[in-house]
Structure formats: C-alpha cells, structure tokens
Write an enzyme that holds these catalytic residues in place. Structure first.
Site, PDB file in Angstrom:
ATOM      1  N   HIS A 161      89.286  18.327  90.001  1.00 14.64           N
ATOM      2  CA  HIS A 161      89.178  19.217  88.822  1.00 14.64           C
ATOM      3  C   HIS A 161      89.100  20.653  89.351  1.00 14.64           C
ATOM      4  CE1 HIS A 161      87.418  20.049  84.671  1.00 14.64           C
ATOM      5  NE2 HIS A 161      87.011  21.126  85.327  1.00 14.64           N
ATOM      6  N   ARG A 214      88.957  20.621  75.489  1.00 11.50           N
ATOM      7  CA  ARG A 214      87.523  20.796  75.784  1.00 11.50           C
ATOM      8  C   ARG A 214      87.310  21.943  76.773  1.00 11.50           C
ATOM      9  NH1 ARG A 214      84.140  21.386  79.974  1.00 11.50           N
ATOM     10  NH2 ARG A 214      85.366  19.866  81.132  1.00 11.50           N
ATOM     11  N   ASP A 215      87.694  21.767  78.032  1.00 14.33           N
ATOM     12  CA  ASP A 215      87.425  22.804  79.041  1.00 14.33           C
ATOM     13  C   ASP A 215      88.204  24.079  78.710  1.00 14.33           C
ATOM     14  OD1 ASP A 215      86.473  24.053  81.305  1.00 14.33           O
ATOM     15  OD2 ASP A 215      87.059  22.480  82.688  1.00 14.33           O
ATOM     16  N   HIS A 228      89.644  24.698  89.058  1.00 16.21           N
ATOM     17  CA  HIS A 228      89.864  25.945  88.314  1.00 16.21           C
ATOM     18  C   HIS A 228      90.673  26.874  89.227  1.00 16.21           C
ATOM     19  CE1 HIS A 228      87.491  25.331  84.618  1.00 16.21           C
ATOM     20  NE2 HIS A 228      86.960  24.360  85.345  1.00 16.21           N
ATOM     21  N   ASN A 238      91.492  25.995  84.218  1.00 20.70           N
ATOM     22  CA  ASN A 238      91.944  24.956  85.159  1.00 20.70           C
ATOM     23  C   ASN A 238      93.389  25.220  85.552  1.00 20.70           C
ATOM     24  OD1 ASN A 238      89.973  23.563  83.117  1.00 20.70           O
ATOM     25  ND2 ASN A 238      89.898  22.353  84.966  1.00 20.70           N
ATOM     26  N   CYS A 253      84.203  27.734  82.331  1.00 23.67           N
ATOM     27  CA  CYS A 253      82.860  27.329  81.896  1.00 23.67           C
ATOM     28  C   CYS A 253      82.063  28.585  81.562  1.00 23.67           C
ATOM     29  CB  CYS A 253      82.187  26.547  83.026  1.00 23.67           C
ATOM     30  SG  CYS A 253      80.465  26.182  82.703  1.00 23.67           S
TER      31      CYS A 253
HETATM   32  P1  HMG Z   1      67.859  22.359  75.644  1.00 23.06           P
HETATM   33  O1  HMG Z   1      67.576  23.537  74.752  1.00 23.06           O
HETATM   34  O2  HMG Z   1      67.169  22.324  76.968  1.00 23.06           O
HETATM   35  O3  HMG Z   1      67.585  21.007  74.863  1.00 23.06           O
HETATM   36  O4  HMG Z   1      69.433  22.264  75.842  1.00 23.06           O
HETATM   37  P2  HMG Z   1      66.232  20.277  74.535  1.00 23.06           P
HETATM   38  O5  HMG Z   1      66.384  18.871  74.986  1.00 23.06           O
HETATM   39  O6  HMG Z   1      65.050  21.071  75.029  1.00 23.06           O
HETATM   40  O7  HMG Z   1      66.214  20.297  72.944  1.00 23.06           O
HETATM   41  C1  HMG Z   1      66.107  21.525  72.212  1.00 23.06           C
HETATM   42  C2  HMG Z   1      66.691  21.315  70.829  1.00 23.06           C
HETATM   43  O8  HMG Z   1      68.099  21.095  70.948  1.00 23.06           O
HETATM   44  C3  HMG Z   1      66.139  20.103  70.075  1.00 23.06           C
HETATM   45  O9  HMG Z   1      66.191  20.423  68.684  1.00 23.06           O
HETATM   46  C4  HMG Z   1      67.149  19.026  70.356  1.00 23.06           C
HETATM   47  O10 HMG Z   1      67.201  18.035  69.353  1.00 23.06           O
HETATM   48  C5  HMG Z   1      68.451  19.837  70.337  1.00 23.06           C
HETATM   49  P3  HMG Z   1      64.856  20.836  67.869  1.00 23.06           P
HETATM   50  O11 HMG Z   1      63.954  19.635  68.043  1.00 23.06           O
HETATM   51  O12 HMG Z   1      64.333  22.054  68.542  1.00 23.06           O
HETATM   52  O13 HMG Z   1      65.369  21.057  66.502  1.00 23.06           O
HETATM   53  N1  HMG Z   1      69.497  19.216  71.176  1.00 23.06           N
HETATM   54  C6  HMG Z   1      70.762  18.991  70.769  1.00 23.06           C
HETATM   55  N2  HMG Z   1      71.401  19.269  69.630  1.00 23.06           N
HETATM   56  C7  HMG Z   1      72.690  18.892  69.538  1.00 23.06           C
HETATM   57  N3  HMG Z   1      73.341  18.274  70.546  1.00 23.06           N
HETATM   58  C8  HMG Z   1      72.736  18.008  71.710  1.00 23.06           C
HETATM   59  C9  HMG Z   1      71.391  18.374  71.838  1.00 23.06           C
HETATM   60  N4  HMG Z   1      70.510  18.249  72.860  1.00 23.06           N
HETATM   61  C10 HMG Z   1      69.360  18.758  72.428  1.00 23.06           C
HETATM   62  N5  HMG Z   1      73.415  17.395  72.692  1.00 23.06           N
HETATM   63  C11 HMG Z   1      71.490  21.160  76.399  1.00 23.06           C
HETATM   64  C12 HMG Z   1      70.003  21.271  76.695  1.00 23.06           C
HETATM   65  C13 HMG Z   1      72.128  20.312  77.489  1.00 23.06           C
HETATM   66  C14 HMG Z   1      71.683  20.495  75.054  1.00 23.06           C
HETATM   67  C15 HMG Z   1      72.111  22.582  76.364  1.00 23.06           C
HETATM   68  O14 HMG Z   1      71.734  23.302  77.524  1.00 23.06           O
HETATM   69  C16 HMG Z   1      73.598  22.555  76.273  1.00 23.06           C
HETATM   70  O15 HMG Z   1      74.143  22.201  75.237  1.00 23.06           O
HETATM   71  N6  HMG Z   1      74.333  22.954  77.354  1.00 23.06           N
HETATM   72  C17 HMG Z   1      75.784  22.884  77.322  1.00 23.06           C
HETATM   73  C18 HMG Z   1      76.363  23.529  78.512  1.00 23.06           C
HETATM   74  C19 HMG Z   1      77.871  23.369  78.481  1.00 23.06           C
HETATM   75  O16 HMG Z   1      78.462  22.861  77.545  1.00 23.06           O
HETATM   76  N7  HMG Z   1      78.534  23.833  79.568  1.00 23.06           N
HETATM   77  C20 HMG Z   1      79.945  23.696  79.687  1.00 23.06           C
HETATM   78  C21 HMG Z   1      80.381  22.306  80.011  1.00 23.06           C
HETATM   79  S1  HMG Z   1      80.186  21.893  81.733  1.00 23.06           S
HETATM   80  C22 HMG Z   1      81.647  22.478  82.444  1.00 23.06           C
HETATM   81  O17 HMG Z   1      82.397  23.170  81.822  1.00 23.06           O
HETATM   82  C23 HMG Z   1      81.998  22.041  83.844  1.00 23.06           C
HETATM   83  C24 HMG Z   1      83.101  20.983  83.839  1.00 23.06           C
HETATM   84  O18 HMG Z   1      84.298  21.468  83.257  1.00 23.06           O
HETATM   85  C25 HMG Z   1      83.408  20.525  85.259  1.00 23.06           C
HETATM   86  C26 HMG Z   1      83.657  21.678  86.234  1.00 23.06           C
HETATM   87  O19 HMG Z   1      84.486  22.567  85.962  1.00 23.06           O
HETATM   88  O20 HMG Z   1      82.987  21.626  87.279  1.00 23.06           O
HETATM   89  C27 HMG Z   1      82.655  19.727  83.073  1.00 23.06           C
HETATM   90 MG    MG Z   2      85.782  22.721  84.313  1.00 15.96          MG
END
Ligand code: HMG
Ligand code: MG
Length: 285
Positions: free
Chosen positions: A206, A15-16, A208, A248, A239
């Site tokens: 966690h 995933r990450d 990086h 990481n 990320c």
């Molecule tokens: P948004 O555009 O604000 O969503 O995205 P919304 O609620 O306004 O909805 C817009 C449209 O998206 C709608 O569809 C929803 O149904 C659809 P429409 O009605 O227009 O056809 N939708 C979805 N579709 C599929 N799956 C979903 C989903 N949610 C809404 N889950 C959202 C908000 C959170 C979805 C978006 O910003 C997003 O996907 N962000 C992902 C960011 C990400 O993955 N970042 C990396 C992971 S975090 C990380 O790496 C840190 C970590 O490792 C820890 C660390 O290192 O600290 C964990």
């Molecule tokens: Mg991370």
C-alpha cells in the site's frame, strides 16, 4: 526480474482517496464512482470507513455506501478501527473489514487516540467479533517505513503489529507506506523479511506516492514475492493524520504498467480511464 502471471489490484479510492477531501463529496457522486469502478472489474473495492464522523466527516455516509455496495452485489471492504465501528459495519452488511494500527507510536496516537498496545488489544476484540460473523479480516500496518513524527521506523516495529494480526487470524495484511517515503531497496528488504518471518501470510503493498516512488516500490515489492497491491483511482487521497503525504499510486497507472509487462490484472483500462476522469470532476466540486 520476476514478473508474476497475475497481480490483484484492490481499489481503495472511495475510502483512502476520498477521506482526505476537505469538501464533502455528495453520497450520490460516491455511488456513481463506485459503480464505474465496479464496472472496471475489480475483485474488491474499499469503499467506506466506520470511523468517528466528527474525526473524518467525509466518511459519515459509510452505512448508506455499504448498503449501496451490497445491493450492487460487489465484494467491498470497510475500515473498522474499534468494536463500535465493527458493530456499525455488521449492521450495514459489510463482508470484509479492515483494522489499522500504526507501526509508530506517535502516528497511532494521533490517528486513533490510542497507544499501539491499546489498539492491539482493541483489535483482538474486533477480530473475535468479526470471526463470529465470518467476515474477511484485513489488517493494515501504517507507517511501515518511516513516520512524519518520529522519522525512521524499524523492522521490529512493523513486526510487532504484524505478529499480533497473524496470531489473531488476519486473512491478509496491508503494509502501508503511509507518508510515501519508502524507496525500492527498503521495500524489497522489508517485504523479503516479512515473507521469511511470516511465510503463510498474504501481504499487500500500500504505497502513497509523495516522492513519486510508489510505482518503483510496487516493482520492488513484486521482486520480494508480493502479488497484491492497493491503489487509488486518479491517485487521490491521503491520510488526514499523515501531514504532507499525497494519494496512493494511481490505479490507472499501476494497471497500465502491469498490463504492458504482461502481468494480468483483469481490470478494463477504458473503464478505469472513465472512472479516473469522473473522480477528478467530483473532488473539484
Ligand atoms: P475516541 O474519541 O478515542 O473514541 O476516537 P472513544 O472510544 O473514546 O469514544 C468517544 C465517543 O466516540 C463515544 O461517544 C463513542 O461512542 C464514539 P459518546 O459516548 O461520547 O457519545 N465512537 C464512535 N462513533 C462512531 N463510530 C465509531 C466510534 N468509536 C467511538 N467507530 C476513534 C477513537 C478511532 C473512533 C477516532 O480516533 C477515529 O475515528 N479515528 C479515525 C482515524 C482515521 O480514519 N484515519 C484515517 C484512516 S487510517 C489510514 O488512512 C491509513 C491507511 O490508508 C493505511 C496507510 O496508508 O498506511 C489505512
Ligand atoms: Mg493509505
């Protein structure tokens, strides 16, 4: 120095590690990687993310990966930032979910298009539904030490998110040095304070490795009593919303470091070497 008998390493590479790769890694290659990692003996692996496929195209095959993991009979974790994500995860039979909220406002808005307050409200709904389905809940707090947009992150900012997760019944909380800027002193102080304020909470480190401090940060967190760490095979990833950050801590190095100090991980180092080699071949395609 304190050396525990055992430390749990949670592999987050599929995933990450992979979410940040520009070129789509074929689903079949991801499956082979997961299988190799499963053979190495991890108790849990974070393999998928039910985020918006347009935002993170690399994770668009989350449902297929989840089905594969279920069929392998392994315990796995998938990211579910909102109720829509959780519903997709439930349909795919995910046993452990992870929500993620930034300690810094700007990062959280860039990452999930929500203020911290909105994200916490969304998490409340996610926790309620996940509990109905008896899922294990991991809460990630990102940018717990500093933020690429806002600079220094204060303990109180981290505590705000942790408090919410604890109040709503998170099973564990992973404290992210998302941009890899923490140092051992800060890590020791922050984890010690967290353990003092939340004595019954299971915390995970966690880290990086942007500055090359991830391993010394792990040792510092161990001194503060932390015994669970996330790491990524071959040190892959990062990320997409944490500019400049690298992957990481590399799992094979973390396991080697711990095992050489007689801290058990129950991970097979030969199998890890093989998985790390394979991971490097699939990201070059
Ligand atoms: P948004 O555009 O604000 O969503 O995205 P919304 O609620 O306004 O909805 C817009 C449209 O998206 C709608 O569809 C929803 O149904 C659809 P429409 O009605 O227009 O056809 N939708 C979805 N579709 C599929 N799956 C979903 C989903 N949610 C809404 N889950 C959202 C908000 C959170 C979805 C978006 O910003 C997003 O996907 N962000 C992902 C960011 C990400 O993955 N970042 C990396 C992971 S975090 C990380 O790496 C840190 C970590 O490792 C820890 C660390 O290192 O600290 C964990
Ligand atoms: Mg991370």
């Amino acid at each position: 120095m304190y050396f525990p008998k055992h430390v749990e390493i949670i592999e987050v590479g599929p995933r990450d590690g992979l979410q940040n790769e520009e070129t789509f890694v074929p689903t079949e290659s991801k499956k082979v990687l997961i299988e190799k990692l499963a053979l190495a003996g991890f108790n849990r692996i974070e393999t998928a993310s039910f985020v918006h496929p347009k935002v993170v195209p690399q994770m668009a095959d989350a449902a297929e990966i989840a089905t594969f993991c279920r069929e392998l009979g392994m315990k796995f974790i998938a990211l579910t930032p909102n109720v829509k994500a959780l519903q997709r995860a439930i349909d795919a039979g995910v046993p452990q979910i992870a929500v993620f909220v930034g300690a810094s406002e700007t990062f959280n808005e860039k990452n999930v298009n929500r203020t911290i307050e909105q994200s916490l409200a969304e998490c409340t709904e996610v926790f309620q539904l996940a509990k109905k389905h008896h899922l294990f809940i991991r809460g990630y707090v990102s940018m717990c030490f500093s933020c690429p947009y806002e600079g220094e992150v204060l303990y109180e900012q981290v505590k705000r998110v942790v408090s919410h997760f604890v109040a709503h019944g998170a099973d564990e909380i992973s404290i992210g040095d998302t941009n890899g800027q923490a140092n051992p002193k800060l890590v020791y102080e922050r984890f010690s304070q967290l353990k003092k304020d939340f004595p019954h909470t299971q915390f995970v480190g966690h880290f990086h490795d942007t500055n090359g401090f991830a391993y010394v940060n792990i040792l510092a967190a161990i001194q503060a009593g932390i015994e669970k760490f996330d790491s990524s095979i071959a040190g892959l990833g990062g990320c997409p919303f944490s500019p400049g950050a690298t992957g990481n801590a590399a799992t094979e190095k973390v396991v080697q470091l711990l095992e050489e100090m007689n801290v058990e991980t129950n991970i097979k180092q030969d199998a890890l070497k093989e998985a790390a080699h394979f991971a490097n071949t699939i990201i070059k395609n």
